[in-house]
Design a protein around this motif. Structure first.
Motif, PDB file in Angstrom:
ATOM      1  N   THR A  98     -18.548 -35.530 -20.884  1.00 61.30           N
ATOM      2  CA  THR A  98     -17.553 -36.478 -20.960  1.00 61.30           C
ATOM      3  C   THR A  98     -17.617 -37.552 -22.003  1.00 61.30           C
ATOM      4  OG1 THR A  98     -16.976 -35.793 -18.609  1.00 61.30           O
ATOM      5  CG2 THR A  98     -15.937 -37.841 -19.496  1.00 61.30           C
ATOM      6  N   ALA A  99     -16.708 -37.657 -22.769  1.00 57.05           N
ATOM      7  CA  ALA A  99     -16.659 -38.972 -23.584  1.00 57.05           C
ATOM      8  C   ALA A  99     -15.319 -39.749 -23.257  1.00 57.05           C
ATOM      9  CB  ALA A  99     -16.278 -38.399 -25.026  1.00 57.05           C
ATOM     10  N   LYS A 100     -15.584 -41.094 -23.411  1.00 59.21           N
ATOM     11  CA  LYS A 100     -14.613 -42.056 -22.960  1.00 59.21           C
ATOM     12  C   LYS A 100     -13.906 -42.623 -24.250  1.00 59.21           C
ATOM     13  CE  LYS A 100     -13.537 -45.857 -19.633  1.00 59.21           C
ATOM     14  NZ  LYS A 100     -14.197 -47.019 -19.276  1.00 59.21           N
ATOM     15  N   VAL A 101     -12.580 -42.477 -23.866  1.00 60.02           N
ATOM     16  CA  VAL A 101     -11.815 -43.058 -25.121  1.00 60.02           C
ATOM     17  C   VAL A 101     -11.152 -44.603 -24.406  1.00 60.02           C
ATOM     18  CG1 VAL A 101      -9.334 -42.944 -26.352  1.00 60.02           C
ATOM     19  CG2 VAL A 101     -10.470 -40.784 -25.426  1.00 60.02           C
ATOM     20  N   GLU A 102     -11.350 -45.521 -25.601  1.00 59.05           N
ATOM     21  CA  GLU A 102     -11.140 -46.961 -25.105  1.00 59.05           C
ATOM     22  C   GLU A 102     -10.687 -47.767 -26.316  1.00 59.05           C
ATOM     23  OE1 GLU A 102     -15.218 -47.610 -22.737  1.00 59.05           O
ATOM     24  OE2 GLU A 102     -15.254 -47.861 -24.976  1.00 59.05           O
ATOM     25  N   ARG A 103      -9.991 -48.884 -25.801  1.00 56.06           N
ATOM     26  CA  ARG A 103      -9.518 -49.622 -26.852  1.00 56.06           C
ATOM     27  C   ARG A 103      -8.560 -49.207 -28.098  1.00 56.06           C
ATOM     28  NH1 ARG A 103     -12.678 -51.806 -23.485  1.00 56.06           N
ATOM     29  NH2 ARG A 103     -13.868 -53.867 -24.140  1.00 56.06           N
ATOM     30  N   VAL A 104      -7.558 -48.230 -27.192  1.00 61.45           N
ATOM     31  CA  VAL A 104      -6.543 -47.831 -28.057  1.00 61.45           C
ATOM     32  C   VAL A 104      -5.402 -48.860 -28.091  1.00 61.45           C
ATOM     33  CG1 VAL A 104      -4.710 -45.853 -28.149  1.00 61.45           C
ATOM     34  CG2 VAL A 104      -7.014 -45.406 -27.118  1.00 61.45           C
ATOM     35  N   SER A 130     -17.799 -32.820 -31.529  1.00 61.39           N
ATOM     36  CA  SER A 130     -18.965 -33.324 -31.173  1.00 61.39           C
ATOM     37  C   SER A 130     -19.502 -32.450 -29.908  1.00 61.39           C
ATOM     38  CB  SER A 130     -18.892 -34.744 -30.857  1.00 61.39           C
ATOM     39  OG  SER A 130     -19.052 -35.270 -32.104  1.00 61.39           O
ATOM     40  N   GLY A 131     -18.804 -31.555 -29.342  1.00 62.98           N
ATOM     41  CA  GLY A 131     -19.218 -30.930 -28.198  1.00 62.98           C
ATOM     42  C   GLY A 131     -18.607 -31.222 -27.047  1.00 62.98           C
ATOM     43  N   TYR A 132     -17.954 -32.289 -26.889  1.00 60.60           N
ATOM     44  CA  TYR A 132     -17.324 -32.833 -25.406  1.00 60.60           C
ATOM     45  C   TYR A 132     -16.214 -31.815 -25.056  1.00 60.60           C
ATOM     46  CZ  TYR A 132     -19.633 -36.959 -26.501  1.00 60.60           C
ATOM     47  OH  TYR A 132     -20.894 -37.978 -26.684  1.00 60.60           O
ATOM     48  N   ASP A 133     -16.285 -31.735 -23.679  1.00 61.61           N
ATOM     49  CA  ASP A 133     -15.329 -30.735 -22.850  1.00 61.61           C
ATOM     50  C   ASP A 133     -14.193 -31.692 -22.096  1.00 61.61           C
ATOM     51  OD1 ASP A 133     -16.692 -28.553 -23.551  1.00 61.61           O
ATOM     52  OD2 ASP A 133     -18.299 -28.803 -21.939  1.00 61.61           O
ATOM     53  N   ARG A 134     -14.469 -32.922 -22.197  1.00 64.75           N
ATOM     54  CA  ARG A 134     -13.538 -33.512 -21.367  1.00 64.75           C
ATOM     55  C   ARG A 134     -13.753 -35.008 -21.915  1.00 64.75           C
ATOM     56  NH1 ARG A 134     -16.383 -33.637 -16.719  1.00 64.75           N
ATOM     57  NH2 ARG A 134     -15.506 -31.809 -16.455  1.00 64.75           N
ATOM     58  N   LEU A 135     -12.314 -35.438 -22.075  1.00 65.77           N
ATOM     59  CA  LEU A 135     -12.246 -37.002 -22.254  1.00 65.77           C
ATOM     60  C   LEU A 135     -11.434 -37.707 -21.040  1.00 65.77           C
ATOM     61  CD1 LEU A 135     -10.421 -36.629 -25.760  1.00 65.77           C
ATOM     62  CD2 LEU A 135     -12.904 -37.343 -25.300  1.00 65.77           C
ATOM     63  N   LEU A 136     -12.188 -38.882 -20.762  1.00 64.43           N
ATOM     64  CA  LEU A 136     -11.669 -39.969 -19.763  1.00 64.43           C
ATOM     65  C   LEU A 136     -11.175 -41.226 -20.448  1.00 64.43           C
ATOM     66  CD1 LEU A 136     -11.890 -40.796 -16.656  1.00 64.43           C
ATOM     67  CD2 LEU A 136     -13.834 -41.736 -17.296  1.00 64.43           C
ATOM     68  N   LYS A 171      -8.674 -35.368 -19.764  1.00 65.83           N
ATOM     69  CA  LYS A 171      -8.104 -34.306 -20.178  1.00 65.83           C
ATOM     70  C   LYS A 171      -9.223 -33.405 -20.529  1.00 65.83           C
ATOM     71  CE  LYS A 171      -5.400 -32.997 -24.368  1.00 65.83           C
ATOM     72  NZ  LYS A 171      -4.638 -33.279 -25.605  1.00 65.83           N
ATOM     73  N   GLU A 172      -8.913 -32.089 -20.233  1.00 62.37           N
ATOM     74  CA  GLU A 172      -9.946 -31.161 -20.556  1.00 62.37           C
ATOM     75  C   GLU A 172      -9.823 -30.839 -22.048  1.00 62.37           C
ATOM     76  OE1 GLU A 172     -12.367 -30.309 -18.441  1.00 62.37           O
ATOM     77  OE2 GLU A 172     -11.583 -31.766 -16.886  1.00 62.37           O
ATOM     78  N   LEU A 173     -10.770 -30.315 -22.805  1.00 63.17           N
ATOM     79  CA  LEU A 173     -10.404 -30.268 -24.399  1.00 63.17           C
ATOM     80  C   LEU A 173     -10.822 -28.646 -24.452  1.00 63.17           C
ATOM     81  CD1 LEU A 173     -12.494 -33.017 -26.073  1.00 63.17           C
ATOM     82  CD2 LEU A 173     -10.135 -32.803 -25.679  1.00 63.17           C
TER      83      LEU A 173
END
Length: 173
Positions: A98-104, A130-136, A171-173
């Motif tokens: 999981t990767a985290k989206v921030e500061r949008v 980069s191989g992530y399957d999910r974003l938080l 979100k699942e990628l």
């Protein structure tokens, strides 16, 4: 519109947009906004005519307990980033990472022009590459519908971050 990817560091143009939106417009204390995590992140800055108008940040997210798609430690920060998984280091994420989206953020006078969507598209492409399957992400409550239109699902209760109501989304990628 051009979106530039910047790996690591604290890009001055990204900080300028974040300061204008979060600190000046929304009253978030600068010490919370500039949280010391920029070096481990990949930044995306939207430019129009050479002027920065929007930003987003992506970083590896180490799950700490639970199976809700990424709960955070009590300090509100994720745990240590496993070596080789941060996009800023050019590594490939672990399976189901999981990767985290921030500061949008998009400058007030440039909202509703599709800049946020373009930023999120760039973030999602980079995360997937980069191989992530999910974003938080943690969305301010008024912009939850924006993220829902992009395929994110809200989960959990509303919570305060910098005294602003937020919802966790994934979100699942």
């Amino acid at each position: 519109m051009e979106i530039r990817r910047i790996d690591g560091g604290r890009p001055p143009d990204a900080v300028a947009v974040r300061r204008a939106v979060f600190v000046d417009e929304q009253g978030v204390p600068e010490r919370l906004e500039l949280d010391g995590r920029d070096d481990e992140a990949t930044h995306f800055v939207a430019y129009d005519g050479g002027r920065p108008v929007g930003v987003a940040r992506l970083r590896a997210y180490d799950r700490v307990g639970g199976s809700d798609g990424g709960s955070e430690s009590e300090e509100g920060q994720s745990g240590p980033v496993p070596e080789g998984t941060a996009p800023a280091r050019g590594g490939v994420a672990e399976p189901t990472a999981t990767a985290k989206v921030e500061r949008v953020a998009v400058l007030a006078e440039r909202r509703n022009e599709g800049i946020g969507r373009e930023l999120m598209d760039a973030v999602e492409r980079a995360a997937e590459a980069s191989g992530y399957d999910r974003l938080l992400l943690h969305a301010q409550v008024p912009v939850v519908p924006f993220y829902e239109r992009l395929g994110y699902d809200a989960f959990g209760d509303t919570f305060a971050e910098a005294d602003i109501p937020h919802r966790r989304m994934r979100k699942e990628l």
